[in-house]
Scaffold this active site. Structure first.
Site, PDB file in Angstrom:
ATOM      1  N   LYS A  87      16.936 167.389 -31.280  1.00 52.62           N
ATOM      2  CA  LYS A  87      16.927 165.932 -31.408  1.00 52.62           C
ATOM      3  C   LYS A  87      18.356 165.404 -31.327  1.00 52.62           C
ATOM      4  CE  LYS A  87      15.010 162.575 -34.569  1.00 52.62           C
ATOM      5  NZ  LYS A  87      14.581 162.357 -35.935  1.00 52.62           N
ATOM      6  N   ARG A 144       8.822 154.163 -49.112  1.00 51.06           N
ATOM      7  CA  ARG A 144       9.171 152.748 -48.948  1.00 51.06           C
ATOM      8  C   ARG A 144       7.942 151.853 -48.978  1.00 51.06           C
ATOM      9  NH1 ARG A 144      12.494 153.897 -43.580  1.00 51.06           N
ATOM     10  NH2 ARG A 144      10.631 155.164 -43.415  1.00 51.06           N
TER      11      ARG A 144
END
Ligand code: PNS
Length: 157
Positions: free
Chosen positions: A41, A90
């Site tokens: 990545k 979150r």
């Protein structure tokens, strides 16, 4: 002694990450912050840079260690003698993926995952949005530690 792991990409670390790590540090004896080193990545900051930014964001926390890892998180946890993973949540949208990871990790090794609700002040915050705003010339000074804001400015000149 209870040790916990706070893993993540931290590309870059945000105030939301710092809040979760600070709260873990106040609840547990030892916190190991694990920065994923993912060669497949593309990241804005290298794993070593992310470790350095995290360390410099919380110089006052004496029970926190920082390291990077490749491969399975449960192997890193075993190597560091940690059986508990702490993750921030979150919003409900985080939950499905986080639950699957927690259950997968539990099936791979005897590790528990504890979720800490993110401070609502940072519930909309993500590293990817910080990168995008910074890249497009917006200010992220209120969203990330000062050392990270400076590093973003240097990286994106
Ligand atoms: O900050 P992020 O991107 O939400 O962090 C995700 C992370 C690093 C915690 C997760 O991708 C991870 O644990 N990767 C290690 C690979 C692994 O162990 N996979 C199998 C269990 S889900």
């Amino acid at each position: 002694m209870t040790s916990v792991l706070c893993p993540g990409s931290f590309d870059p670390p945000t105030n939301g990450h710092v809040d979760v790590i600070r709260r873990a540090s106040s609840m547990f004896d030892r916190v190991v912050v694990a920065v994923i080193r993912n060669p497949s990545k593309t990241s804005l900051f290298t794993a070593d840079e992310r470790v350095d930014l995290l360390r410099r964001s919380m110089p006052d926390l004496t029970n926190v260690e920082y390291d990077s890892f490749e491969g399975l998180l449960v192997d890193f946890a075993e190597a560091h003698d940690v059986d508990v993973i702490v993750k921030g949540l979150r919003a409900v949208s985080d939950f499905d993926y986080e639950l699957a990871m927690a259950q997968m990790n539990r099936s791979l090794r005897d590790v528990e995952t504890l979720f800490i609700p993110t401070n609502p002040e940072w519930s909309y915050l993500s590293s990817s949005l910080v990168r995008e705003v910074a890249r497009l010339g917006g200010t992220v000074d209120e969203l990330v530690p000062e050392v990270v804001a400076e590093a973003l400015k240097e990286k994106l000149v």
